[in-house]
Design a protein around this motif. Structure first.
Motif, PDB file in Angstrom:
ATOM      1  N   LEU A 193     117.640 -49.936  93.446  1.00  0.00           N
ATOM      2  CA  LEU A 193     119.069 -50.224  93.275  1.00  0.00           C
ATOM      3  C   LEU A 193     119.256 -50.523  91.781  1.00  0.00           C
ATOM      4  CD1 LEU A 193     120.138 -52.073  96.335  1.00  0.00           C
ATOM      5  CD2 LEU A 193     120.152 -49.525  96.203  1.00  0.00           C
ATOM      6  N   SER A 194     118.302 -50.656  91.078  1.00  0.00           N
ATOM      7  CA  SER A 194     118.596 -51.094  89.694  1.00  0.00           C
ATOM      8  C   SER A 194     117.155 -51.088  88.777  1.00  0.00           C
ATOM      9  CB  SER A 194     119.220 -52.537  89.621  1.00  0.00           C
ATOM     10  OG  SER A 194     118.440 -53.394  89.866  1.00  0.00           O
ATOM     11  N   THR A 195     117.355 -51.452  87.549  1.00  0.00           N
ATOM     12  CA  THR A 195     116.205 -51.446  86.653  1.00  0.00           C
ATOM     13  C   THR A 195     116.216 -52.646  85.906  1.00  0.00           C
ATOM     14  OG1 THR A 195     117.078 -50.280  84.737  1.00  0.00           O
ATOM     15  CG2 THR A 195     115.944 -48.842  86.466  1.00  0.00           C
ATOM     16  N   PRO A 196     115.161 -53.113  85.260  1.00  0.00           N
ATOM     17  CA  PRO A 196     115.248 -54.293  84.536  1.00  0.00           C
ATOM     18  C   PRO A 196     116.224 -53.960  83.272  1.00  0.00           C
ATOM     19  CG  PRO A 196     112.933 -53.989  84.911  1.00  0.00           C
ATOM     20  CD  PRO A 196     113.734 -52.783  85.482  1.00  0.00           C
ATOM     21  N   ALA A 208     125.859 -51.192  96.978  1.00  0.00           N
ATOM     22  CA  ALA A 208     124.766 -50.166  96.671  1.00  0.00           C
ATOM     23  C   ALA A 208     123.796 -50.227  97.760  1.00  0.00           C
ATOM     24  CB  ALA A 208     124.144 -50.774  95.266  1.00  0.00           C
ATOM     25  N   GLY A 209     123.437 -51.248  98.347  1.00  0.00           N
ATOM     26  CA  GLY A 209     122.320 -51.461  99.545  1.00  0.00           C
ATOM     27  C   GLY A 209     122.840 -50.686 100.698  1.00  0.00           C
ATOM     28  N   GLN A 210     124.090 -50.695 100.883  1.00  0.00           N
ATOM     29  CA  GLN A 210     124.726 -49.953 102.078  1.00  0.00           C
ATOM     30  C   GLN A 210     124.861 -48.457 101.896  1.00  0.00           C
ATOM     31  OE1 GLN A 210     128.398 -51.619 103.299  1.00  0.00           O
ATOM     32  NE2 GLN A 210     128.496 -50.218 105.095  1.00  0.00           N
ATOM     33  N   GLY A 230     120.467 -60.306  98.086  1.00  0.00           N
ATOM     34  CA  GLY A 230     121.749 -60.100  98.703  1.00  0.00           C
ATOM     35  C   GLY A 230     122.234 -59.023  99.238  1.00  0.00           C
ATOM     36  N   SER A 231     121.781 -57.646  98.323  1.00  0.00           N
ATOM     37  CA  SER A 231     122.069 -56.434  98.772  1.00  0.00           C
ATOM     38  C   SER A 231     121.531 -55.981 100.210  1.00  0.00           C
ATOM     39  CB  SER A 231     121.478 -55.549  97.677  1.00  0.00           C
ATOM     40  OG  SER A 231     122.182 -55.754  96.369  1.00  0.00           O
ATOM     41  N   GLY A 232     120.758 -56.727 100.729  1.00  0.00           N
ATOM     42  CA  GLY A 232     120.025 -56.451 102.000  1.00  0.00           C
ATOM     43  C   GLY A 232     121.232 -56.475 103.091  1.00  0.00           C
ATOM     44  N   LEU A 233     122.185 -57.522 102.650  1.00  0.00           N
ATOM     45  CA  LEU A 233     123.508 -57.358 103.662  1.00  0.00           C
ATOM     46  C   LEU A 233     123.854 -55.945 103.700  1.00  0.00           C
ATOM     47  CD1 LEU A 233     125.154 -60.891 102.834  1.00  0.00           C
ATOM     48  CD2 LEU A 233     123.711 -60.246 104.753  1.00  0.00           C
ATOM     49  N   GLY A 234     124.031 -55.271 102.931  1.00  0.00           N
ATOM     50  CA  GLY A 234     124.718 -53.915 102.868  1.00  0.00           C
ATOM     51  C   GLY A 234     123.859 -53.025 103.652  1.00  0.00           C
ATOM     52  N   VAL A 235     122.337 -53.166 103.724  1.00  0.00           N
ATOM     53  CA  VAL A 235     121.588 -52.402 104.472  1.00  0.00           C
ATOM     54  C   VAL A 235     121.695 -52.632 105.824  1.00  0.00           C
ATOM     55  CG1 VAL A 235     119.129 -52.178 104.748  1.00  0.00           C
ATOM     56  CG2 VAL A 235     119.660 -52.402 102.720  1.00  0.00           C
ATOM     57  N   ALA A 238     124.719 -50.863 107.120  1.00  0.00           N
ATOM     58  CA  ALA A 238     124.354 -49.294 107.133  1.00  0.00           C
ATOM     59  C   ALA A 238     123.618 -49.118 108.488  1.00  0.00           C
ATOM     60  CB  ALA A 238     123.887 -48.690 105.908  1.00  0.00           C
ATOM     61  N   ALA A 239     122.689 -50.254 108.813  1.00  0.00           N
ATOM     62  CA  ALA A 239     121.873 -49.793 110.044  1.00  0.00           C
ATOM     63  C   ALA A 239     122.948 -50.064 111.201  1.00  0.00           C
ATOM     64  CB  ALA A 239     120.978 -50.963 110.161  1.00  0.00           C
ATOM     65  N   LYS A 240     123.977 -50.967 111.148  1.00  0.00           N
ATOM     66  CA  LYS A 240     124.873 -51.097 112.121  1.00  0.00           C
ATOM     67  C   LYS A 240     125.645 -49.885 112.518  1.00  0.00           C
ATOM     68  CE  LYS A 240     127.092 -53.685 115.165  1.00  0.00           C
ATOM     69  NZ  LYS A 240     126.458 -54.571 116.609  1.00  0.00           N
ATOM     70  N   ALA A 241     126.278 -49.412 111.281  1.00  0.00           N
ATOM     71  CA  ALA A 241     127.161 -48.162 111.450  1.00  0.00           C
ATOM     72  C   ALA A 241     126.147 -46.995 111.934  1.00  0.00           C
ATOM     73  CB  ALA A 241     127.696 -47.993 109.950  1.00  0.00           C
ATOM     74  N   SER A 242     125.051 -46.786 111.789  1.00  0.00           N
ATOM     75  CA  SER A 242     124.298 -45.818 111.999  1.00  0.00           C
ATOM     76  C   SER A 242     123.560 -45.879 113.404  1.00  0.00           C
ATOM     77  CB  SER A 242     123.314 -45.275 110.814  1.00  0.00           C
ATOM     78  OG  SER A 242     123.728 -45.119 109.863  1.00  0.00           O
ATOM     79  N   GLY A 243     123.686 -47.229 114.145  1.00  0.00           N
ATOM     80  CA  GLY A 243     122.854 -47.217 115.126  1.00  0.00           C
ATOM     81  C   GLY A 243     121.317 -47.411 115.116  1.00  0.00           C
ATOM     82  N   LYS A 244     120.969 -47.846 113.848  1.00  0.00           N
ATOM     83  CA  LYS A 244     119.304 -47.606 113.817  1.00  0.00           C
ATOM     84  C   LYS A 244     118.951 -49.203 113.296  1.00  0.00           C
ATOM     85  CE  LYS A 244     119.319 -43.049 113.709  1.00  0.00           C
ATOM     86  NZ  LYS A 244     119.644 -42.395 112.488  1.00  0.00           N
TER      87      LYS A 244
END
Length: 339
Positions: A193-196, A208-210, A230-235, A238-244
């Motif tokens: 999602l990013s670089t140094p 961005a994670g989502q 914290g970006s994992g909350l977006g993941v 996305a899993a919830k929306a996709s049923g995955k």
């Protein structure tokens, strides 16, 4: 070196003894995201809370700011040692700085020689008053990859990293190795999602994670593991929306997220940052601080896989078998790229 075992010994009568704990003042400087990230920082906070309830401590916590530079990080550490805190804990690789030899942690440890420092996830800075608390991230991630591949129906899984740097590469390499160990033809999609150069802002960008995870799910992945703070909350969203499925990191995230997201969390790679923080504080209070690197791995339960929700119960025997092989050195995970 194993920090957790250092406080016990035997007296003249052969009985186990425990060093007396003295009152200690503790300052802790958080990584990006701070308390409430439901991941890495919250694991460190859990170690503080344990110390509050079982040790004689006085604690000061300082948050990181978005888009801050190395000077600001140095200032936070220096503020704590100038205030007289005996033990100062830097949470996260960012405290090494862009130049570890002259970065925030190296400067603070030189400028405050009487302060006992600990650095979580930093193995590039060393000093006589510094303990490096590091983890076998690749081992824990190997088990996450194995779980993902064993549960995947499509044969395609994903990995979302918060920042493209060697520390997070270890998670990716371990995850990929674990997936292919149980299913050689598993495809692994990867997105950072990013670089140094972007100040690793991908650790605090749930949108961005989502978006990254949603693209992976749309492309056929049915399990996505994140090492993105914290970006994992977006993941998870996305899993919830996709049923995955999604896989958490650092803490047992099933226990920390909102109830409506729990059903998508397959498992989590738990890094016992809480244990590392607590044991460091205890070592200072018991007068047995030791500089150098302490590695928390599978053998010492420094990394573990979560079973909350029961979603890996059907593959637990396979995961335990892999865990044993990793602990015994029968499985060797490839090294992550250095750059």
């Amino acid at each position: 070196m194993t920090l957790a075992a250092a406080g016990c010994g035997q007296g003249a009568d052969g009985q186990s003894t425990q060093a007396a704990h003295q009152a200690v003042t503790v300052g802790l400087a958080y990584d990006l995201g701070g308390r409430g990230d439901k991941s890495f920082n919250d694991a460190a906070a859990a170690g503080l809370e344990r110390a509050k309830t079982s040790l004689d401590v006085q604690i000061k916590e300082l948050e990181a700011l978005q888009e801050e530079n190395d000077e600001a990080r140095y200032g936070r550490l220096k503020l704590l040692c100038d205030a007289g805190y005996q033990a100062v804990i830097a949470v996260g690789f960012v405290y090494a700085g862009s130049d570890p030899a002259q970065g925030p942690l190296a400067r603070a440890s030189r400028d405050c020689p009487n302060t006992k420092f600990a650095a979580v996830d930093v193995d590039t800075v060393h000093a006589p008053n510094l303990t490096n608390l590091v983890f076998a991230d690749d081992q824990g991630s190997f088990l996450m990859g194995a779980a993902a591949a064993l549960k995947s129906k499509s044969g395609r899984v994903g990995f979302v990293g918060g920042c493209d740097l060697p520390l997070i590469k270890r998670f990716e390499v371990g995850y990929r190795a674990g997936a292919k160990a149980v299913r050689a033809d598993t495809a692994v999609d990867v997105r950072y999602l990013s670089t140094p150069a972007q100040a690793c802002s991908g650790f605090i960008n749930p949108n961005a994670g989502q978006a990254a995870a949603a693209r992976m799910y749309a492309g056929g992945a049915d399990v996505v593991y994140h090492a993105a703070g914290g970006s994992g909350l977006g993941v998870f969203k996305a899993a919830k929306a996709s049923g995955k499925w999604a896989v958490g990191v650092d803490s047992d995230q099933y226990q920390l997220v909102a109830p409506e997201l729990r059903d998508v969390i397959l498992t989590s790679m738990i890094k016992r940052v809480d244990t590392a923080v607590f044991e460091f504080i205890r070592s200072v209070g018991e007068g047995r601080f030791t500089p150098g690197t302490v590695t928390f791995g599978l053998q010492t339960k420094g990394v573990e896989y979560a079973t909350s929700g029961g979603k890996v119960d059907d593959i637990k025997s396979q995961l335990e078998g892999l865990k044993q092989q990793l602990s015994e050195g029968k499985i060797v995970i490839p090294a992550a790229p250095a750059g």
